[in-house]
Design a protein around this motif. Sequence first.
Motif, PDB file in Angstrom:
ATOM      1  N   PHE A 223      -7.698 184.728  43.883  1.00  0.00           N
ATOM      2  CA  PHE A 223      -8.168 186.011  44.416  1.00  0.00           C
ATOM      3  C   PHE A 223      -7.105 186.612  45.332  1.00  0.00           C
ATOM      4  N   PHE A 224      -6.531 185.772  46.186  1.00  0.00           N
ATOM      5  CA  PHE A 224      -5.483 186.211  47.106  1.00  0.00           C
ATOM      6  C   PHE A 224      -4.269 186.733  46.351  1.00  0.00           C
ATOM      7  N   TYR A 225      -3.877 186.028  45.276  1.00  0.00           N
ATOM      8  CA  TYR A 225      -2.731 186.461  44.491  1.00  0.00           C
ATOM      9  C   TYR A 225      -2.951 187.841  43.877  1.00  0.00           C
ATOM     10  N   SER A 226      -4.177 188.126  43.506  1.00  0.00           N
ATOM     11  CA  SER A 226      -4.479 189.372  42.810  1.00  0.00           C
ATOM     12  C   SER A 226      -4.497 190.572  43.741  1.00  0.00           C
ATOM     13  N   TYR A 227      -4.911 190.369  44.999  1.00  0.00           N
ATOM     14  CA  TYR A 227      -5.159 191.520  45.861  1.00  0.00           C
ATOM     15  C   TYR A 227      -4.323 191.577  47.128  1.00  0.00           C
ATOM     16  N   SER A 228      -3.628 190.505  47.481  1.00  0.00           N
ATOM     17  CA  SER A 228      -2.910 190.520  48.756  1.00  0.00           C
ATOM     18  C   SER A 228      -1.812 191.578  48.788  1.00  0.00           C
ATOM     19  N   ALA A 229      -0.996 191.645  47.717  1.00  0.00           N
ATOM     20  CA  ALA A 229       0.095 192.621  47.707  1.00  0.00           C
ATOM     21  C   ALA A 229      -0.455 194.051  47.764  1.00  0.00           C
ATOM     22  N   LEU A 230      -1.528 194.304  47.021  1.00  0.00           N
ATOM     23  CA  LEU A 230      -2.134 195.631  47.037  1.00  0.00           C
ATOM     24  C   LEU A 230      -2.699 195.943  48.420  1.00  0.00           C
ATOM     25  N   TYR A 231      -3.339 194.960  49.051  1.00  0.00           N
ATOM     26  CA  TYR A 231      -3.929 195.166  50.373  1.00  0.00           C
ATOM     27  C   TYR A 231      -2.847 195.412  51.419  1.00  0.00           C
ATOM     28  N   TRP A 232      -1.834 194.558  51.433  1.00  0.00           N
ATOM     29  CA  TRP A 232      -0.773 194.728  52.421  1.00  0.00           C
ATOM     30  C   TRP A 232      -0.018 196.040  52.211  1.00  0.00           C
ATOM     31  N   LYS A 233       0.159 196.413  50.957  1.00  0.00           N
ATOM     32  CA  LYS A 233       0.818 197.694  50.668  1.00  0.00           C
ATOM     33  C   LYS A 233      -0.030 198.849  51.194  1.00  0.00           C
ATOM     34  N   SER A 234      -1.358 198.736  51.073  1.00  0.00           N
ATOM     35  CA  SER A 234      -2.253 199.816  51.500  1.00  0.00           C
ATOM     36  C   SER A 234      -2.278 199.999  53.013  1.00  0.00           C
ATOM     37  N   VAL A 235      -1.954 198.933  53.775  1.00  0.00           N
ATOM     38  CA  VAL A 235      -1.939 199.052  55.235  1.00  0.00           C
ATOM     39  C   VAL A 235      -0.533 199.302  55.767  1.00  0.00           C
ATOM     40  N   GLY A 236       0.424 199.569  54.832  1.00  0.00           N
ATOM     41  CA  GLY A 236       1.730 200.021  55.250  1.00  0.00           C
ATOM     42  C   GLY A 236       2.843 199.002  55.255  1.00  0.00           C
ATOM     43  N   PHE A 237       2.608 197.789  54.723  1.00  0.00           N
ATOM     44  CA  PHE A 237       3.679 196.796  54.685  1.00  0.00           C
ATOM     45  C   PHE A 237       4.655 197.149  53.568  1.00  0.00           C
ATOM     46  N   SER A 238       5.952 196.999  53.817  1.00  0.00           N
ATOM     47  CA  SER A 238       6.959 197.229  52.781  1.00  0.00           C
ATOM     48  C   SER A 238       6.997 196.059  51.811  1.00  0.00           C
ATOM     49  N   ALA A 239       7.640 196.258  50.662  1.00  0.00           N
ATOM     50  CA  ALA A 239       7.758 195.173  49.685  1.00  0.00           C
ATOM     51  C   ALA A 239       8.543 194.008  50.270  1.00  0.00           C
ATOM     52  N   SER A 240       9.545 194.297  51.088  1.00  0.00           N
ATOM     53  CA  SER A 240      10.313 193.221  51.712  1.00  0.00           C
ATOM     54  C   SER A 240       9.447 192.423  52.670  1.00  0.00           C
ATOM     55  N   THR A 241       8.602 193.109  53.450  1.00  0.00           N
ATOM     56  CA  THR A 241       7.694 192.414  54.366  1.00  0.00           C
ATOM     57  C   THR A 241       6.734 191.529  53.599  1.00  0.00           C
ATOM     58  N   ILE A 242       6.220 192.043  52.475  1.00  0.00           N
ATOM     59  CA  ILE A 242       5.321 191.246  51.642  1.00  0.00           C
ATOM     60  C   ILE A 242       6.040 190.004  51.125  1.00  0.00           C
ATOM     61  N   GLY A 243       7.291 190.184  50.705  1.00  0.00           N
ATOM     62  CA  GLY A 243       8.067 189.037  50.242  1.00  0.00           C
ATOM     63  C   GLY A 243       8.255 188.005  51.337  1.00  0.00           C
TER      64      GLY A 243
END
Length: 392
Positions: A223-243
Amino acid sequence: MTTQAASIRHPVAAFYLYYIALYAPVAITISFFPLWIRAQGLDDRQTGLVMALGAALAVLVNPAVGAIADQYRSRKAILLALVGGSVLSAGLLFSAEGFVGVLLVFLATKAFSASLIPLSESMALAGVPRYGLDFGRLRSAGSMSVVAVSVALGWLVDRAGTEVIAIAFLVTYLGQGILALMLPNDDIAVRHTVKGPLLQVLQVPGFSLFLASAAVSQACHGFFYSYSALYWKSVGFSASTIGYLWALGVLAEITAFTCGSLLAARISPPALIALACAAGVLRWSLTGLAQTPGVAMLAQLLQGATLGFTQLGAAQYVRTRVPAQVLSSGTGLYAACTGLLTAACVFAGSFLFASVGGRAFLLTAAMCAVGLAAALVLRAREARLMDVAGAG
């Protein structure tokens, strides 16, 4: 150095190199692949449905592949065929268009790749006594690969766009196929046909409680794999921050895997799984509130417990409780149950995430509470059986 010693070291090195390649495409799937799906024009609900159906397909594939491996008794040949199919299907990503096209190509890829980890784990667990493998450290090599790929891909996505995700997906499967050729042959002379391998596994005392705890904990990560990147992106995290967040979580699990042999020697598999579920209740609750990098970092540090302890406990349980002749069926059933639970919660999440955003992670916190109860019951059951055996 003796010839015997040399013959043992080579398979160990081959396993370590292969595990690095095994988890490279996994890193892409769990961190950035949902962003690639969204880039093809799919919305949050369609993205969740694609991921959920992929997990559901694993429910059918994993037990079948495990049973075939136990009957055929040549896991490497089956592994090579699956990797080849994964390469071919990943190549179709470049022609996928729209919801139907993306769904069909993703399902084709999952049909071949879903069994790669459980089948590889059955080979590694069989190699623990044969080659002196340390499963925890072997698994940490895969986690190191996840760190490297997540950071590198985050950097590339920020600079080259989401198109690079499909390219990386194909390249990593090609690398896995090359390194799979280096694995030792594990053919075993078949003296008699293994009858009902899946039924034999289900008849292992306490196996249903094991599934209700370890598979639940593992499914929460899906579940985390499916939605974490989308969630973090929605609250303003950059792709580098997500990485970097992914890298932090995986560094925590590497620490857990590296200490795996010490943990397994002191803590029973059910106790390890119980600790993982307890940590999951805290982690997924924090993740739902992780609208700042600081809270997200704290949640990610718990990955050493939620994922590391789950996989260490599951591997030790299967290796010591499941009969050797049905080992692949054991890992396949565990993966199938995990896939079923993952599909169910990812599908539910496709509605919840669109409605409540990050609070959807409270669903996985509740699931871990159920898994904790099952793990504690399994631990108590095994303790009673040991007391009875000791008294006898």
